[in-house]
Structures are given as C-alpha cells and as structure tokens.
Design a protein around this motif. Structure first.
Motif, PDB file in Angstrom:
ATOM      1  N   VAL A  91      42.629 -26.516   3.306  1.00  0.00           N
ATOM      2  CA  VAL A  91      41.781 -27.704   3.131  1.00  0.00           C
ATOM      3  C   VAL A  91      42.651 -28.949   2.984  1.00  0.00           C
ATOM      4  CG1 VAL A  91      40.074 -28.835   1.645  1.00  0.00           C
ATOM      5  CG2 VAL A  91      39.793 -26.420   2.250  1.00  0.00           C
ATOM      6  N   LYS A  92      43.733 -28.854   2.244  1.00  0.00           N
ATOM      7  CA  LYS A  92      44.660 -29.997   2.122  1.00  0.00           C
ATOM      8  C   LYS A  92      45.194 -30.405   3.488  1.00  0.00           C
ATOM      9  CE  LYS A  92      46.617 -29.648  -2.509  1.00  0.00           C
ATOM     10  NZ  LYS A  92      47.845 -29.396  -3.275  1.00  0.00           N
ATOM     11  N   ALA A  93      45.589 -29.432   4.302  1.00  0.00           N
ATOM     12  CA  ALA A  93      46.100 -29.722   5.647  1.00  0.00           C
ATOM     13  C   ALA A  93      45.019 -30.397   6.489  1.00  0.00           C
ATOM     14  CB  ALA A  93      46.584 -28.434   6.319  1.00  0.00           C
ATOM     15  N   TRP A  94      43.781 -29.927   6.357  1.00  0.00           N
ATOM     16  CA  TRP A  94      42.667 -30.534   7.092  1.00  0.00           C
ATOM     17  C   TRP A  94      42.481 -31.984   6.660  1.00  0.00           C
ATOM     18  CZ3 TRP A  94      38.198 -33.104   6.301  1.00  0.00           C
ATOM     19  CH2 TRP A  94      37.336 -33.215   7.388  1.00  0.00           C
ATOM     20  N   GLU A  95      42.524 -32.228   5.348  1.00  0.00           N
ATOM     21  CA  GLU A  95      42.368 -33.602   4.843  1.00  0.00           C
ATOM     22  C   GLU A  95      43.430 -34.528   5.432  1.00  0.00           C
ATOM     23  OE1 GLU A  95      40.394 -33.413   0.425  1.00  0.00           O
ATOM     24  OE2 GLU A  95      42.514 -32.853   0.565  1.00  0.00           O
ATOM     25  N   ILE A  96      44.662 -34.077   5.465  1.00  0.00           N
ATOM     26  CA  ILE A  96      45.751 -34.890   6.016  1.00  0.00           C
ATOM     27  C   ILE A  96      45.542 -35.126   7.505  1.00  0.00           C
ATOM     28  CG2 ILE A  96      48.237 -34.886   6.535  1.00  0.00           C
ATOM     29  CD1 ILE A  96      48.550 -33.319   3.797  1.00  0.00           C
TER      30      ILE A  96
END
Length: 190
Positions: A91-96
């Motif tokens: 999810v963090k990677a998606w946000e970035i």
C-alpha cells in the motif's frame, strides 16, 4: 414448527415481460467487474496478482478510473490471508506511485478466516459494510483444510463466497493460483 414453502412459493418462473423488467447489469469497474456477484483474479505464483488486486481495490475505494475504465467507489474489505505482513509495504508503494493516500474506506482483515466454515462466514459477514467489495487473498489460504480438487470442498468454498456476497449485497473477488498447466486456468476443481 417449520413451515416449508410449496414449490410454487419457492420458485418463480419469469415470463419475457418479467425478464424485461430485470435491472440492467451495473458495473463496479466498467466492463471488468459488476457491482454485485462473485469474481476471481488468478494467475501463476509470483505474477503480481496481489498487487493488481490492491491497485484495483484502492482505485475503487477512491473512485478513480482503473486502466481507463470508469469506477463506482465503495468500501473495500481486503482479506490478506497470504503474505499479510507485506500489505503495508504494498500500500505504501501504491501511495508513492500514485501520489495518493490510502483512504479509510480501504480496510484490511489479517486475522485467520475460513471461507468453508459456516460460523466464520456468518461472523465475518456481520461486520461488512453494505455494497462493499470483498477481496479474499488467496482462495487457498481461506480454506487451508480443503482439497481444491474436490467438487465437494470447492462447493463449500463457493457457497461461503455466495453467503458473504448475499450478506453484503456487493462483490466478492477471490485471488487464486493457476495449476501447473497455466493454459487450463484456475487450479483445482472447475
């Protein structure tokens, strides 16, 4: 005493006029997934199924078009039963990558859950928001005691998915693997 319904009360034969009144199919992700029903995302191990599903889930939660397809937003319940500790990083990677924040309409379940266990299904269904999309990642981890090649066991799994769908009146998407022969589609009993 239980009063059983007669066959005429249980089943209704629809005429063509009745069928014409049935509402048109509504899309959650236009031309990809309906607003209500059962669906599957499948592919070989390590092919990116979970990231694809998370990407779709977050687009639905935010109401953002997905690969050019219009999306109708709703709440998401993502059951991460395989690789649950990787969800945060994905999810963090998606946000970035998308310059967006994960909304509170995206919720995750990391507790063990058996889709072929009636009590598990009932308890889980009671906490679901109406018309949500439920992702079950993966089918195998949701029924670790089931034999995927058994029609009886797969019937119980599908029955569990149908009950969840019926309770939430939304869409249930299971993530599943292909068999050894990828050309034959999903692994296990058809």
């Amino acid at each position: 005493p239980t009063l059983e319904k007669s066959p005429r009360e249980r089943y209704k034969l629809l005429t063509w006029d009745d069928l014409k009144k049935v509402p048109e199919l509504e899309w959650r992700v236009k031309k990809v997934f309906p607003k209500k029903g059962l669906a599957s995302i499948y592919g070989p191990s390590q092919s990116g199924k979970t990231y694809l599903a998370i990407d779709m889930a977050l687009h639905i939660a935010l109401g953002m078009d997905w690969f050019g397809n219009r999306v109708h937003s709703t709440e998401i319940v993502y059951c991460i039963l395989e690789g649950e500790y990787g969800l945060k990083n994905r999810v963090k990677a998606w946000e970035i990558a998308n310059s967006k924040s994960c909304p509170n309409t995206f919720k995750a379940l990391v507790d063990p859950f058996k889709i072929n266990n009636e009590q598990n299904v009932e308890d889980f269904a009671k906490i679901l928001p109406k018309e949500c999309v439920v992702f079950i990642d993966t089918l195998n981890r949701s029924a670790p005691d089931a034999d995927e090649n058994s029609s009886k066991d797969m019937g119980l799994i599908i029955d569990g998915m149908k009950k969840i769908q019926s309770y939430c009146e939304g869409l249930v998407i299971c993530i599943h693997h292909t068999g050894k022969d990828v050309s034959k589609g999903l692994r296990g009993h058809s």
